[in-house]
Structures are given as C-alpha cells and as structure tokens.
Design a protein around this motif. Sequence first.
Motif, PDB file in Angstrom:
ATOM      1  N   HIS A 186       9.324   5.580 -12.033  1.00  0.00           N
ATOM      2  CA  HIS A 186       8.912   6.184 -10.762  1.00  0.00           C
ATOM      3  C   HIS A 186       7.981   5.247  -9.998  1.00  0.00           C
ATOM      4  O   HIS A 186       7.458   4.291 -10.541  1.00  0.00           O
ATOM      5  N   GLY A 187       7.774   5.579  -8.718  1.00  0.00           N
ATOM      6  CA  GLY A 187       6.833   4.803  -7.917  1.00  0.00           C
ATOM      7  C   GLY A 187       7.464   3.658  -7.148  1.00  0.00           C
ATOM      8  O   GLY A 187       6.751   2.801  -6.629  1.00  0.00           O
ATOM      9  N   TRP A 188       8.780   3.625  -7.052  1.00  0.00           N
ATOM     10  CA  TRP A 188       9.463   2.565  -6.325  1.00  0.00           C
ATOM     11  C   TRP A 188       9.705   2.990  -4.882  1.00  0.00           C
ATOM     12  O   TRP A 188       9.853   4.159  -4.582  1.00  0.00           O
TER      13      TRP A 188
ATOM     14  N   LYS B 219      11.146   6.395  -0.710  1.00  0.00           N
ATOM     15  CA  LYS B 219      10.687   6.546  -2.099  1.00  0.00           C
ATOM     16  C   LYS B 219      11.909   6.761  -2.995  1.00  0.00           C
ATOM     17  O   LYS B 219      12.838   7.473  -2.641  1.00  0.00           O
ATOM     18  N   THR B 220      11.876   6.137  -4.158  1.00  0.00           N
ATOM     19  CA  THR B 220      13.003   6.253  -5.083  1.00  0.00           C
ATOM     20  C   THR B 220      12.513   6.155  -6.516  1.00  0.00           C
ATOM     21  O   THR B 220      11.333   5.940  -6.778  1.00  0.00           O
ATOM     22  N   SER B 221      13.412   6.351  -7.443  1.00  0.00           N
ATOM     23  CA  SER B 221      13.145   6.165  -8.862  1.00  0.00           C
ATOM     24  C   SER B 221      14.280   5.336  -9.435  1.00  0.00           C
ATOM     25  O   SER B 221      15.283   5.098  -8.779  1.00  0.00           O
TER      26      SER B 221
ATOM     27  N   THR C 149      19.410   6.757  -2.959  1.00  0.00           N
ATOM     28  CA  THR C 149      18.046   6.945  -2.464  1.00  0.00           C
ATOM     29  C   THR C 149      18.061   7.539  -1.064  1.00  0.00           C
ATOM     30  O   THR C 149      17.302   8.462  -0.765  1.00  0.00           O
TER      31      THR C 149
ATOM     32  N   GLU D 297       5.201   2.551 -17.541  1.00  0.00           N
ATOM     33  CA  GLU D 297       6.141   3.438 -16.866  1.00  0.00           C
ATOM     34  C   GLU D 297       6.780   2.695 -15.697  1.00  0.00           C
ATOM     35  O   GLU D 297       6.091   2.233 -14.796  1.00  0.00           O
TER      36      GLU D 297
END
Length: 93
Positions: free
Chosen positions: A39-41, A68-70, A78, A36
Amino acid sequence: MPRRIFLLTTLLACLPLVSSSLAQTPKMASTTKPLELLHGWEIQSSCEVKAMGDKVSQPGYATAGWHKTSVPNTVVGTLVDDKTYRSQWLAPI
C-alpha cells in the motif's frame, strides 16, 4: 605428491582466516519487521509530471492529484478503482 601436500597445507592454513571472516558477517535479527510494500503507492502520467525521477523519488515530493493504488495492480485497474474510468461491469455513474 609434494604439490598435493603443498596445496593441502595452504588450504588448511587459510581455513581459519575464512571461517573467522564468515563469523564476523552481520546476521539479520529475527525481530526485523518486514517492510510493507503493498500500500501507499501513487501513479501519475509522465505527461502530467514535469519533474525528473531524481526529484519525484524523494520523500516529501508533492503528489496532489495523483492516483492512489496498491500492488499488485495495473494502470487501468488503478484508474477504474479511483473512478477515473468507469468499469463496464459496474452500474452507470
């Protein structure tokens, strides 16, 4: 003609070696779960981060205060998403 026979014989002699090395190459299991990456960026200005990339890219690097971004997204997108910037299309904050 003898040259053709020599080349053909050499090719036939090497064929089992090539086919056995191909058979030994590992194959991806069909049960492999996709990784995946959406997400989690988190992003931060390079003016704010004093550490170099070799440190920032390590697991466990402290990212307190980062945005936090995707993916996919843009830097401005963002910053609008996390309300750092106000979108002109949204009601006033």
